[in-house]
Scaffold this active site. Structure first.
Site, PDB file in Angstrom:
ATOM      1  CG  HIS A  33      -5.509  -2.229  -0.588  1.00 27.55           C
ATOM      2  ND1 HIS A  33      -4.715  -1.806  -1.630  1.00 27.55           N
ATOM      3  CD2 HIS A  33      -5.073  -1.561   0.508  1.00 27.55           C
ATOM      4  CE1 HIS A  33      -3.837  -0.919  -1.188  1.00 27.55           C
ATOM      5  NE2 HIS A  33      -4.036  -0.755   0.102  1.00 27.55           N
TER       6      HIS A  33
ATOM      7  CB  SER B 290      -0.964  -0.039   1.188  1.00 26.95           C
ATOM      8  OG  SER B 290      -1.977   0.939   1.038  1.00 26.95           O
TER       9      SER B 290
ATOM     10  CG  ASP C  83      -6.193  -2.931  -4.311  1.00 27.38           C
ATOM     11  OD1 ASP C  83      -6.832  -1.884  -4.059  1.00 27.38           O
ATOM     12  OD2 ASP C  83      -4.987  -3.059  -4.037  1.00 27.38           O
TER      13      ASP C  83
END
Length: 365
Positions: free
Chosen positions: A315, A182, A285
């Site tokens: 995600h 991320s 995601d």
């Protein structure tokens, strides 16, 4: 008279109010101050097992005295998976956690488990580093801190016997990999660019590759997967937009170079000598199209970048389920990327029906 009026006005001024509340973890007030509650959902242990039985040592080290920044160093106590036995030194994997640049730490149990598994299963020396968080420290503070981690590693590489004992005994400074999930993936890209453009002189440390898991990039123009993402999930577009508001310089848009590698003010990447880059994407995601676009653009420039997609995943899936089947497949793919050897897609994907490869191969470094 003026002092009385001033005192009266001050006494009647309303107290600061919350302007932004991000998951109850960080709150930005109207007077610019920031509060971080001592307890939030991030304080609770995750549901998965921490696996304290893994043969991995760890310790906390300060890498930046000025900003009181630390990293957690992990070293496997066995040489499982290493060709040549225990005499061979291990690659170094510098890991940057996710959290939208606003939340989390290497100390959180989820990121601790991730680092334990990476250290044991690759195997590798893992440096899991904290960095300054927004909105107290807006970007590019986190990017600068990541460079400081690599500079700290460089100092140990040239220190000889004065280096940290674990690094001196076990680290191969010629095989350093940067991994981030991320916002950490965003940081990993930043390091690749700085290193590939000559802006990060850390010789004899050599960055042999970068791993980006669901990299947190943004842009004012919505990608299809962003525009159609559901609003009733934790990892929503509204949350990501809020984190960008908190993380970017005040008044900046999501096209700021820290968010959008291909924005109107971003430096061109054509002449950057990228190290090999492995990008890991997840089917569900909301950033998946932006991640795929990132890979496609780099490929069009001739950069050594590969994309592996995980079907059915969301995600940061590795952080949420570090012992799941998808995590097993992820570890196999990254192990092949880090330790090299003959390209063997079938072996990397074996036992992982949820894993899908796009243009999948590995190079010797």
């Amino acid at each position: 008279m003026s002092s009385l009026s001033s005192s009266s006005a001050s006494a009647s001024a309303p107290p600061p109010h919350v302007v932004e509340d991000c998951l109850g973890v960080v709150q930005l007030l109207s007077d610019g101050t920031v509060t971080r509650p001592t307890r939030s959902f991030l304080s609770d242990p995750p549901v998965h097992d921490v696996r304290r039985d893994l043969p991995v040592q760890w310790k906390d080290v300060v890498y930046d005295e000025a900003h009181r920044l630390r990293l957690r160093m992990y070293r496997p106590t066995t040489s499982i998976g290493l060709a040549g036995g225990g005499e061979k030194k291990l690659p170094v994997l510098v890991y940057f956690h996710g959290g939208g640049f606003c939340i989390a730490s290497f100390e959180h149990p989820s990121f601790h488990v991730v680092a334990l598994r990476i250290a044991h299963d690759l195997p590798a020396i893992v440096l899991s580093a904290d960095y300054r968080l927004a909105p107290e420290h807006r970007l590019p503070a986190a990017h600068h801190d990541a460079e400081t981690v690599l500079s700290w590693l460089h100092r140990h590489a040239v220190a000889g016997s004065a280096a940290d004992a674990w690094l001196a005994e076990s680290a191969d400074f010629g095989r350093v990999f940067v991994w981030g999930d991320s916002s950490g993936g965003n940081i990993s890209h930043h390091i690749a660019v700085r290193y590939g453009s000559g802006g990060l002189d850390i010789n004899p440390v050599r960055i042999a590759g970068c791993v980006l898991l669901g990299p947190y990039f943004g842009g004012e123009e919505r990608m299809a997967s962003e525009a159609c993402s559901p609003a009733d999930v934790l990892m929503s577009l509204a949350l990501f937009d809020q984190m960008w508001r908190l993380a970017l310089p005040a008044g900046a848009t999501r096209d700021h170079p820290a968010a959008n590698p291909f924005g109107p003010e971003s430096a061109p990447l054509d002449d950057v000598a990228f190290p090999p880059v492995l990008v890991l994407n997840a089917e569900h995601d909301l950033l998946r199209d932006r991640t795929a676009d990132y890979v496609a653009r780099l490929k069009a420039m001739g950069k050594p970048v590969e994309l592996v997609e995980f079907d059915g995943q969301e995600h940061a899936f590795f952080v949420y389920e570090p012992w799941g089947a998808a995590a097993d497949g992820l570890i196999r793919v990254v192990r092949q990327f880090v330790h090299g050897g003959a390209p063997d897609t079938a072996a990397a994907l074996s036992g992982s029906p949820e894993l899908h490869s796009t243009n999948f191969f590995f190079r010797h470094f």
